[in-house]
Design an enzyme around this catalytic site. Structure first.
Site, mmCIF file in Angstrom:
data_model
loop_
_atom_site.group_PDB
_atom_site.id
_atom_site.type_symbol
_atom_site.label_atom_id
_atom_site.label_comp_id
_atom_site.label_asym_id
_atom_site.label_seq_id
_atom_site.Cartn_x
_atom_site.Cartn_y
_atom_site.Cartn_z
ATOM 1 N N ARG A 78 0.822 -1.013 0.040
ATOM 2 C CA ARG A 78 -0.046 -0.350 0.517
ATOM 3 C C ARG A 78 0.774 1.624 -0.257
ATOM 4 N NH1 ARG A 78 -2.932 -3.847 -0.678
ATOM 5 N NH2 ARG A 78 -2.822 -2.857 -2.307
ATOM 6 N N HIS A 101 -8.338 6.182 10.775
ATOM 7 C CA HIS A 101 -8.016 5.003 10.324
ATOM 8 C C HIS A 101 -6.195 4.982 10.788
ATOM 9 C CE1 HIS A 101 -12.909 3.525 9.070
ATOM 10 N NE2 HIS A 101 -12.517 4.233 11.066
HETATM 11 N N1 APR Z 1 -16.496 9.654 -5.888
HETATM 12 C C1 APR Z 1 -16.605 9.511 -5.230
HETATM 13 N N2 APR Z 1 -17.376 8.257 -4.253
HETATM 14 C C2 APR Z 1 -16.526 7.355 -4.376
HETATM 15 C C3 APR Z 1 -16.168 7.385 -6.096
HETATM 16 C C4 APR Z 1 -15.735 8.529 -6.981
HETATM 17 N N3 APR Z 1 -14.911 8.241 -8.285
HETATM 18 N N4 APR Z 1 -16.321 6.387 -6.752
HETATM 19 C C5 APR Z 1 -17.225 5.069 -5.490
HETATM 20 N N5 APR Z 1 -17.166 5.333 -4.691
HETATM 21 C C6 APR Z 1 -17.974 5.412 -3.561
HETATM 22 C C7 APR Z 1 -18.734 4.227 -3.692
HETATM 23 O O1 APR Z 1 -20.102 4.469 -3.959
HETATM 24 C C8 APR Z 1 -19.135 4.006 -1.900
HETATM 25 O O2 APR Z 1 -19.768 4.429 -1.483
HETATM 26 O O3 APR Z 1 -17.157 5.512 -2.517
HETATM 27 C C9 APR Z 1 -17.330 5.191 -1.563
HETATM 28 C C10 APR Z 1 -16.821 3.739 -1.187
HETATM 29 O O4 APR Z 1 -16.618 2.748 -0.142
HETATM 30 P P1 APR Z 1 -16.238 2.140 0.480
HETATM 31 O O5 APR Z 1 -15.696 1.264 -0.447
HETATM 32 O O6 APR Z 1 -17.243 0.743 1.837
HETATM 33 O O7 APR Z 1 -14.958 2.722 1.002
HETATM 34 P P2 APR Z 1 -15.395 4.069 2.812
HETATM 35 O O8 APR Z 1 -16.230 3.589 2.882
HETATM 36 O O9 APR Z 1 -14.425 4.474 2.948
HETATM 37 O O10 APR Z 1 -14.454 2.278 4.266
HETATM 38 C C11 APR Z 1 -14.262 2.923 5.572
HETATM 39 O O11 APR Z 1 -13.755 0.906 6.266
HETATM 40 O O12 APR Z 1 -12.217 -1.013 4.606
HETATM 41 C C12 APR Z 1 -12.346 -0.199 5.957
HETATM 42 O O13 APR Z 1 -11.194 0.834 7.544
HETATM 43 C C13 APR Z 1 -11.536 0.976 6.138
HETATM 44 O O14 APR Z 1 -11.224 3.438 6.336
HETATM 45 C C14 APR Z 1 -12.299 1.731 5.225
HETATM 46 C C15 APR Z 1 -13.328 1.751 6.163
#
Ligand code: APR
Length: 235
Positions: free
Chosen positions: A56, A104
């Site tokens: 990463r 995080h």
């Molecule tokens: N612009 C904005 N949002 C986007 C884009 C983009 N180009 N592409 C995808 N997304 C959105 C998706 O639709 C989704 O709602 O980003 C979001 C990503 O969600 P997750 O993958 O669940 O990530 P996140 O919410 O940050 O996860 C939270 O979980 O895995 C753990 O610790 C890790 O910090 C992370 C936490």
């Protein structure tokens, strides 16, 4: 200046080329989360976990902030901006944001395996130190571990983030599926009269039922639209 608080998640960095976690093909599809992001996984196979975060970090050297990160930094000319991020990358800082709270943890830092949250042991790595090896130790003699909050661990920065959410004049959510607590609960601390905006290309469920202004776009395009909306309103 009005206080603008922006909660960001993996979608914020997607356009920079960093995978999200829960979208299909996301990081948790490719790596078992219980192996690489839990204290149990680390205890069972520390080398696997250390190598995962080395990868990463290596990726961090190949990616750049996107227009969305830059627009957030530019908003500092007009607002008192606090970024609360779930992301462990450093793209907000590299885009020029001055006040970033990492809920995080941070990829660029390592710490003690025994007392991960003791500031005495938290160390910022220089890019040439990004590859941590088994046997590299913190000053207490324990194996150096990533300064990352794993599932099941405490989130020490949440109290600070709550303080900012409670004081916000405008609250913005970008690129998070709001699946992971306590970060997902921050919106509950935002006073009822405060306008809330959400930028995400997909639908995100807001459980509190409060009104949210949804901008159904990616982070860069969505931030461009939001900037116009905010500056018109404050003009
Ligand atoms: N612009 C904005 N949002 C986007 C884009 C983009 N180009 N592409 C995808 N997304 C959105 C998706 O639709 C989704 O709602 O980003 C979001 C990503 O969600 P997750 O993958 O669940 O990530 P996140 O919410 O940050 O996860 C939270 O979980 O895995 C753990 O610790 C890790 O910090 C992370 C936490």
């Amino acid at each position: 200046m009005k206080k603008l608080v922006i909660l960001t998640g993996a979608g914020m960095s997607a356009e920079s080329g960093i995978s999200t976690f829960r979208d299909s093909g996301g990081l948790w599809d490719r790596y078992p989360v219980e192996q690489v992001a839990t204290p149990e996984g680390y205890a069972a196979n520390p080398k696997l976990v250390i190598d995962f975060y080395n990868e990463r970090r290596k990726q961090l050297l190949t990616v750049k902030p996107n227009r969305g990160h830059e627009l957030i930094a530019e908003l500092e000319n007009f607002f008192d901006v606090t970024v609360v991020t779930q992301n462990v990358d450093n793209l907000h800082e590299r885009a020029g944001s001055h006040h970033v709270i990492h809920l995080h943890g941070e990829l660029t830092k390592v710490t003690s395996s025994w007392q991960p949250n003791n500031p005495k042991y938290i160390k910022e790595l220089k890019p040439e130190e990004y590859e941590v090896k088994m046997g590299d130790t913190a000053t207490d003699g324990s194996q150096l571990r990533p300064f990352i909050v794993w599932f099941g661990e405490a989130v020490p920065m949440i109290e600070t983030a709550i303080d900012y959410a409670e004081q916000a004049d405008i609250f913005v959510i970008i690129g998070t599926s709001l699946n992971v607590y306590p970060a997902a609960g921050l919106l509950n601390y935002v006073p009822a009269h405060v306008p809330v905006y959400l930028i995400d290309p997909k639908e995100v469920a807001i459980t509190s039922g409060r009104h949210v202004n949804v901008i159904r776009k990616g982070a860069s395009e969505g931030m461009c639209e939001l900037k116009k909306m905010l500056l018109n309103e404050t003009a």
